[in-house]
Design a protein around this motif. Structure first.
Motif, PDB file in Angstrom:
ATOM      1  N   CYS A 164       0.830  -1.213   0.000  1.00 56.41           N
ATOM      2  CA  CYS A 164       0.000   0.000   0.000  1.00 56.41           C
ATOM      3  C   CYS A 164       0.858   1.254   0.000  1.00 56.41           C
ATOM      4  N   ARG A 165       1.980   1.195   0.708  1.00 63.48           N
ATOM      5  CA  ARG A 165       2.897   2.338   0.730  1.00 63.48           C
ATOM      6  C   ARG A 165       3.462   2.586  -0.673  1.00 63.48           C
ATOM      7  N   GLN A 166       3.787   1.515  -1.374  1.00 62.09           N
ATOM      8  CA  GLN A 166       4.307   1.652  -2.736  1.00 62.09           C
ATOM      9  C   GLN A 166       3.239   2.187  -3.682  1.00 62.09           C
ATOM     10  N   LEU A 167       2.009   1.701  -3.522  1.00 61.25           N
ATOM     11  CA  LEU A 167       0.912   2.178  -4.376  1.00 61.25           C
ATOM     12  C   LEU A 167       0.685   3.667  -4.170  1.00 61.25           C
ATOM     13  N   ALA A 168       0.669   4.096  -2.916  1.00 59.33           N
ATOM     14  CA  ALA A 168       0.453   5.509  -2.625  1.00 59.33           C
ATOM     15  C   ALA A 168       1.601   6.358  -3.154  1.00 59.33           C
ATOM     16  N   ALA A 169       2.828   5.852  -3.058  1.00 61.43           N
ATOM     17  CA  ALA A 169       3.984   6.601  -3.553  1.00 61.43           C
ATOM     18  C   ALA A 169       3.909   6.755  -5.069  1.00 61.43           C
TER      19      ALA A 169
END
Length: 309
Positions: A164-169
């Motif tokens: 999720c952190r990668q998707l948001a980034a």
């Protein structure tokens, strides 16, 4: 939890759910459907199941987000079949939708009045969100807009916090690449007013001066209203197109109105809203115009101006 207390809690979540769903879907109508489905699932639980829910608000948010994820997947297929360009549904400022606040009669507020008009519903941002994958869009909106921590985002979307952190980034990079420098509201209002006056005067030279040379105008008629099927590019081409359209619609009234919280224009013919236009600015000129003409997307807008024009 008593029935009255339960009702108070879940009804109190409706505004938050509408705000979330509109940002995820870019459509007020679809947001209403998603929230309605969310409540249907809540009431589809047995009494014991509802009593076992520790946080009804968190449960409703999780279900609404998952409903929106499903809708985003099917929306991609529908929009591939859409006639012409698809633009997110524009929202009026509070008090400008049909009937005014609470329908003008003390009834339930129009859902358009429940959406908080901040920078996260700016038309330019909504257009960027449309280009994201459903997972990117959900991760960005939940974390960057609604400030959910990544472990909670992960629980909602069924992915790991790291994913999720990668998707948001990734979504944040898309937004950053597309975002123009912020323009003070007063400056944008003044530029939109000059644009309106030049359009009313059929002054092509003045319109060209207000438009960036590489400006783009995108119209959304959905096959239900006349609109260019592809974006019109270039300041001079846009200016000539606008004057041509004005000549074909004598008596068209142009009104300065807030569109998704930013200065925009509404075009009315015979008191009926025909077009709602949002603007993106860059370097003191108009760089983007989004003109929504699909009548199905203009439902929240008044048919008669409550302020007399």
């Amino acid at each position: 939890m008593t029935t009255e207390a339960e009702l108070s809690v879940i009804v109190g979540e409706r505004r938050q759910l509408i705000n979330l769903a509109y940002r995820l879907l870019g459509s007020l109508a679809e947001a209403e459907d998603a929230v309605q489905e969310t409540y249907a699932r809540w009431y589809g639980l047995s009494r014991r199941q509802r009593e076992d829910v520790v946080s009804p608000g968190a449960w409703l948010t999780t279900v609404a987000t998952r409903v929106c994820l499903d809708l985003l997947g099917s929306a991609r297929a529908r929009r591939e079949r859409y006639v012409g360009e698809w633009i997110p549904e524009p929202l009026p400022d509070r008090g400008e939708w049909i009937g005014g606040p609470a329908g003008g009669s003390g009834g339930p507020a129009d859902p358009a009045d429940w959406v908080t008009l901040d920078e996260s519903v700016d038309m330019a941002l909504l257009v960027v969100l449309e280009a994201m994958t459903p997972a990117e869009r959900v991760a960005f909106v939940l974390h960057d807009v609604f400030r959910y921590p990544f472990p909670e985002v992960a629980e909602i979307v069924g992915r790991t916090p790291a994913a999720c952190r990668q998707l948001a980034a990734s979504a944040r990079r898309r937004v950053g690449a597309a975002r123009a420098p912020a323009v003070p509201r007063g400056a944008q209002a003044g530029l939109v007013r000059q644009f309106k006056e030049a359009w009313e005067a059929r002054d092509i030279a003045a319109l060209v001066g207000l438009l960036a040379p590489g400006a783009t105008m995108t119209a959304d008629g959905g096959g239900l209203a006349g609109a260019a099927l592809r974006p019109v590019a270039g300041g001079e081409r846009i200016a000539r197109y606008l004057v041509h359209m004005a000549d074909k619609a004598p008596g068209l009234a142009l009104l300065e109105r807030s569109v998704n919280g930013r200065p925009g224009l509404v075009a009315r013919a015979g008191g009926v809203t025909a077009t709602v236009a949002a603007f993106g600015l860059a370097d003191g000129r108009i760089a983007r115009i989004w003109a929504v003409r699909n009548p199905e997307k203009l439902r929240p807008w008044t048919t008669e101006d409550p302020r007399g024009g």
